[in-house]
Design a protein around this motif. Structure first.
Motif, PDB file in Angstrom:
ATOM      1  N   MET A   1       0.848  -1.203   0.000  1.00 29.07           N
ATOM      2  CA  MET A   1       0.000   0.000   0.000  1.00 29.07           C
ATOM      3  C   MET A   1       0.879   1.246   0.000  1.00 29.07           C
ATOM      4  O   MET A   1       1.811   1.356   0.806  1.00 29.07           O
ATOM      5  CB  MET A   1      -0.917   0.012   1.230  1.00 29.07           C
ATOM      6  N   TYR A   2       0.595   2.171  -0.906  1.00 26.69           N
ATOM      7  CA  TYR A   2       1.379   3.390  -1.007  1.00 26.69           C
ATOM      8  C   TYR A   2       1.212   4.255   0.230  1.00 26.69           C
ATOM      9  O   TYR A   2       0.104   4.479   0.711  1.00 26.69           O
ATOM     10  CB  TYR A   2       0.930   4.173  -2.245  1.00 26.69           C
ATOM     11  N   GLN A   3       2.335   4.747   0.735  1.00 29.38           N
ATOM     12  CA  GLN A   3       2.334   5.714   1.827  1.00 29.38           C
ATOM     13  C   GLN A   3       3.157   6.912   1.388  1.00 29.38           C
ATOM     14  O   GLN A   3       4.344   6.790   1.078  1.00 29.38           O
ATOM     15  CB  GLN A   3       2.914   5.108   3.111  1.00 29.38           C
ATOM     16  N   ALA A   4       2.533   8.081   1.335  1.00 28.19           N
ATOM     17  CA  ALA A   4       3.201   9.276   0.832  1.00 28.19           C
ATOM     18  C   ALA A   4       4.364   9.675   1.712  1.00 28.19           C
ATOM     19  O   ALA A   4       4.374   9.433   2.924  1.00 28.19           O
ATOM     20  CB  ALA A   4       2.194  10.421   0.742  1.00 28.19           C
ATOM     21  N   ALA A   5       5.362  10.310   1.087  1.00 26.43           N
ATOM     22  CA  ALA A   5       6.541  10.763   1.815  1.00 26.43           C
ATOM     23  C   ALA A   5       6.157  11.788   2.875  1.00 26.43           C
ATOM     24  O   ALA A   5       5.382  12.714   2.611  1.00 26.43           O
ATOM     25  CB  ALA A   5       7.547  11.374   0.840  1.00 26.43           C
ATOM     26  N   ALA A   6       6.696  11.635   4.060  1.00 23.10           N
ATOM     27  CA  ALA A   6       6.354  12.529   5.166  1.00 23.10           C
ATOM     28  C   ALA A   6       6.815  13.962   4.909  1.00 23.10           C
ATOM     29  O   ALA A   6       6.208  14.922   5.410  1.00 23.10           O
ATOM     30  CB  ALA A   6       6.975  11.998   6.462  1.00 23.10           C
ATOM     31  N   HIS A   7       7.866  14.133   4.093  1.00 25.73           N
ATOM     32  CA  HIS A   7       8.455  15.447   3.862  1.00 25.73           C
ATOM     33  C   HIS A   7       7.916  16.105   2.583  1.00 25.73           C
ATOM     34  O   HIS A   7       8.510  17.056   2.094  1.00 25.73           O
ATOM     35  CB  HIS A   7       9.976  15.307   3.745  1.00 25.73           C
ATOM     36  N   ARG A   8       6.811  15.641   2.059  1.00 24.56           N
ATOM     37  CA  ARG A   8       6.366  16.069   0.729  1.00 24.56           C
ATOM     38  C   ARG A   8       6.063  17.563   0.621  1.00 24.56           C
ATOM     39  O   ARG A   8       6.073  18.112  -0.474  1.00 24.56           O
ATOM     40  CB  ARG A   8       5.152  15.248   0.285  1.00 24.56           C
ATOM     41  N   TYR A   9       5.792  18.232   1.714  1.00 25.35           N
ATOM     42  CA  TYR A   9       5.475  19.660   1.651  1.00 25.35           C
ATOM     43  C   TYR A   9       6.661  20.553   2.044  1.00 25.35           C
ATOM     44  O   TYR A   9       6.503  21.755   2.201  1.00 25.35           O
ATOM     45  CB  TYR A   9       4.285  19.971   2.567  1.00 25.35           C
ATOM     46  N   ALA A  10       7.836  19.967   2.151  1.00 24.84           N
ATOM     47  CA  ALA A  10       8.975  20.706   2.706  1.00 24.84           C
ATOM     48  C   ALA A  10       9.515  21.780   1.773  1.00 24.84           C
ATOM     49  O   ALA A  10       9.938  22.847   2.232  1.00 24.84           O
ATOM     50  CB  ALA A  10      10.099  19.727   3.069  1.00 24.84           C
ATOM     51  N   THR A  11       9.496  21.536   0.473  1.00 26.86           N
ATOM     52  CA  THR A  11      10.182  22.465  -0.436  1.00 26.86           C
ATOM     53  C   THR A  11       9.319  23.011  -1.562  1.00 26.86           C
ATOM     54  O   THR A  11       9.692  24.014  -2.174  1.00 26.86           O
ATOM     55  CB  THR A  11      11.409  21.776  -1.065  1.00 26.86           C
ATOM     56  N   MET A  12       8.196  22.402  -1.876  1.00 26.65           N
ATOM     57  CA  MET A  12       7.375  22.860  -2.995  1.00 26.65           C
ATOM     58  C   MET A  12       6.651  24.163  -2.647  1.00 26.65           C
ATOM     59  O   MET A  12       5.941  24.233  -1.631  1.00 26.65           O
ATOM     60  CB  MET A  12       6.327  21.796  -3.358  1.00 26.65           C
ATOM     61  N   PRO A  13       6.773  25.223  -3.463  1.00 29.56           N
ATOM     62  CA  PRO A  13       5.972  26.433  -3.246  1.00 29.56           C
ATOM     63  C   PRO A  13       4.518  26.192  -3.671  1.00 29.56           C
ATOM     64  O   PRO A  13       4.252  25.442  -4.611  1.00 29.56           O
ATOM     65  CB  PRO A  13       6.636  27.469  -4.172  1.00 29.56           C
ATOM     66  N   TYR A  14       3.603  26.864  -2.990  1.00 30.44           N
ATOM     67  CA  TYR A  14       2.182  26.799  -3.325  1.00 30.44           C
ATOM     68  C   TYR A  14       1.687  28.223  -3.536  1.00 30.44           C
ATOM     69  O   TYR A  14       1.761  29.064  -2.636  1.00 30.44           O
ATOM     70  CB  TYR A  14       1.399  26.085  -2.218  1.00 30.44           C
ATOM     71  N   ASN A  15       1.209  28.485  -4.746  1.00 25.27           N
ATOM     72  CA  ASN A  15       0.852  29.839  -5.149  1.00 25.27           C
ATOM     73  C   ASN A  15      -0.658  30.031  -5.158  1.00 25.27           C
ATOM     74  O   ASN A  15      -1.404  29.171  -5.637  1.00 25.27           O
ATOM     75  CB  ASN A  15       1.405  30.128  -6.544  1.00 25.27           C
ATOM     76  N   ARG A  16      -1.088  31.174  -4.647  1.00 26.27           N
ATOM     77  CA  ARG A  16      -2.510  31.476  -4.613  1.00 26.27           C
ATOM     78  C   ARG A  16      -3.042  31.700  -6.021  1.00 26.27           C
ATOM     79  O   ARG A  16      -2.391  32.315  -6.860  1.00 26.27           O
ATOM     80  CB  ARG A  16      -2.770  32.712  -3.745  1.00 26.27           C
ATOM     81  N   VAL A  17      -4.227  31.195  -6.278  1.00 23.97           N
ATOM     82  CA  VAL A  17      -4.854  31.288  -7.598  1.00 23.97           C
ATOM     83  C   VAL A  17      -5.683  32.565  -7.646  1.00 23.97           C
ATOM     84  O   VAL A  17      -6.830  32.602  -7.186  1.00 23.97           O
ATOM     85  CB  VAL A  17      -5.729  30.053  -7.886  1.00 23.97           C
ATOM     86  N   GLY A  18      -5.084  33.621  -8.188  1.00 25.52           N
ATOM     87  CA  GLY A  18      -5.781  34.901  -8.242  1.00 25.52           C
ATOM     88  C   GLY A  18      -6.158  35.366  -6.861  1.00 25.52           C
ATOM     89  O   GLY A  18      -5.363  35.281  -5.915  1.00 25.52           O
ATOM     90  N   ASP A  19      -7.407  35.866  -6.728  1.00 25.60           N
ATOM     91  CA  ASP A  19      -7.870  36.305  -5.413  1.00 25.60           C
ATOM     92  C   ASP A  19      -8.744  35.262  -4.733  1.00 25.60           C
ATOM     93  O   ASP A  19      -9.463  35.557  -3.785  1.00 25.60           O
ATOM     94  CB  ASP A  19      -8.609  37.640  -5.523  1.00 25.60           C
ATOM     95  N   SER A  20      -8.674  34.009  -5.230  1.00 22.04           N
ATOM     96  CA  SER A  20      -9.414  32.923  -4.582  1.00 22.04           C
ATOM     97  C   SER A  20      -8.645  32.442  -3.355  1.00 22.04           C
ATOM     98  O   SER A  20      -7.520  32.864  -3.097  1.00 22.04           O
ATOM     99  CB  SER A  20      -9.610  31.750  -5.552  1.00 22.04           C
ATOM    100  N   GLY A  21      -9.237  31.532  -2.631  1.00 25.42           N
ATOM    101  CA  GLY A  21      -8.563  30.946  -1.481  1.00 25.42           C
ATOM    102  C   GLY A  21      -7.726  29.738  -1.825  1.00 25.42           C
ATOM    103  O   GLY A  21      -7.025  29.200  -0.963  1.00 25.42           O
ATOM    104  N   LEU A  22      -7.775  29.303  -3.084  1.00 30.57           N
ATOM    105  CA  LEU A  22      -7.074  28.079  -3.483  1.00 30.57           C
ATOM    106  C   LEU A  22      -5.613  28.357  -3.801  1.00 30.57           C
ATOM    107  O   LEU A  22      -5.286  29.383  -4.388  1.00 30.57           O
ATOM    108  CB  LEU A  22      -7.758  27.471  -4.718  1.00 30.57           C
TER     109      LEU A  22
END
Length: 338
Positions: A1-22
């Protein structure tokens, strides 16, 4: 069974989509190629695992992706059910309708009949209860834009998608449908244009509209079908799609037209300590309106290499000027549709 890497959010930037909350991962995985019925499911699974482990949360589908059409959604749904079900709320999954999908007058374009039917089919193929984003894949010249907008709005109100987007619309067409979505209070947040170093028309046509309306873009064809990689730096490999001309979007003429430009751009990338592909992705993301860029891949190692585009410093003014001068010497390139 796949288990995602615990550090998966350590380095990837996440950019806001316009003026939405996403927010979207700065790099998203497109499933246009290499996820169809003709492709090994084990490799598809490995690529999806690798992408998620690296912090990629945006996965981009369309009804006709394959080949065969529909098979990318079907394969994604199978892997989703087996491996990613516990992570559904950590993923942004998108699909689209607008290019030909089934025979007859209703399996194409942007009528209410076609959009609603296609969304229902896509949900069935993926096994999902809803999409995070559902796009009109292209404008329909024979259907009033109000009808397409109302169909997308209906999908939101029926709980079949959280947000809606459009793709391949011009700046004027984007402004027109944005006004309708405003009146409907539809959560329209994003446009998906072709954007890369060889396709810059959107910088003057579309991006000013997105900036004014506080919307975002996610670019497809980010590496210009492989032209902005090392693959064609010294010519056309006999194993390449350009040599085989297996798809109508890339051929040997286009490679030959861009070869000198690619070699000059590679020299700039080398000075930055990047591959040409990594520099090209970083260049796309320099635009504030671009929340994410889509990559394609045929093996997990390509995803690892492309994500490393985020590990280099911002462009200097001198670098951008040099790149602009190189690109200004490149003549127009003819492309098919996505």
């Amino acid at each position: 069974m796949y288990q995602a890497a615990a550090h998966r959010y350590a380095t990837m930037p996440y950019n806001r989509v316009g003026d939405s909350g996403l927010k979207l991962s700065a790099i998203g995985l497109g499933l246009w190629n290499n996820f169809g019925s003709v492709d090994a499911l084990a490799n598809q699974r490995a690529m999806l695992h690798q992408a998620f482990d690296l912090g990629i949360t945006y996965f981009d589908l369309a009804n006709n992706y394959g080949p065969a059409p529909g098979s990318a959604e079907r394969n994604f749904g199978r892997i989703m059910a087996q491996d990613f079900r516990p992570y559904r709320d950590e993923m942004v999954i998108a699909s689209k309708a607008g290019y030909v999908m089934w025979p007859g007058p209703y399996g194409n374009w942007g009528s209410r009949k076609s959009i609603i039917a296609s969304a229902n089919q896509s949900l069935a193929r993926t096994g999902l209860e809803y999409f995070d984003i559902f796009y009109s894949h292209r404008p329909d010249p024979h259907t009033a834009v109000e009808e397409t907008a109302l169909a997308l709005d209906q999908l939101v109100r029926q709980g079949k998608t959280l947000y809606v987007g459009i793709s391949n619309y011009s700046g004027a067409q984007t402004a027109a449908i944005t006004a309708i979505f405003k009146d409907l209070r539809t959560p329209f947040i994003i446009h998906q244009p072709r954007y890369n170093m060889f396709n810059r028309d959107v910088e003057t046509d579309l991006f000013p509209v997105l900036k004014r309306e506080h919307k975002a873009a996610v670019g497809f064809s980010s590496l210009s079908q492989g032209l902005l990689t090392d693959k064609y730096r010294y010519g056309i490999p006999v194993t390449s799609r350009a040599h085989k001309q297996t798809i109508p979007f890339l051929n040997s003429t286009q490679v030959e037209q861009t070869l000198a430009t690619v070699q000059k751009l590679t020299a700039v990338a080398t000075k930055r300590g990047q591959s040409l592909a990594q520099m090209a992705l970083a260049w796309n993301l320099r635009v504030p309106e671009v929340a994410s860029v889509l990559i394609g891949a045929s093996r997990p190692e390509q995803i690892v290499a492309n994500v490393q585009a985020l590990n280099h410093p911002d462009f200097t003014t001198a670098e951008l000027t040099t790149i602009d001068k190189i690109l200004a010497q490149q003549g127009p390139i003819a492309w098919g549709a996505h």
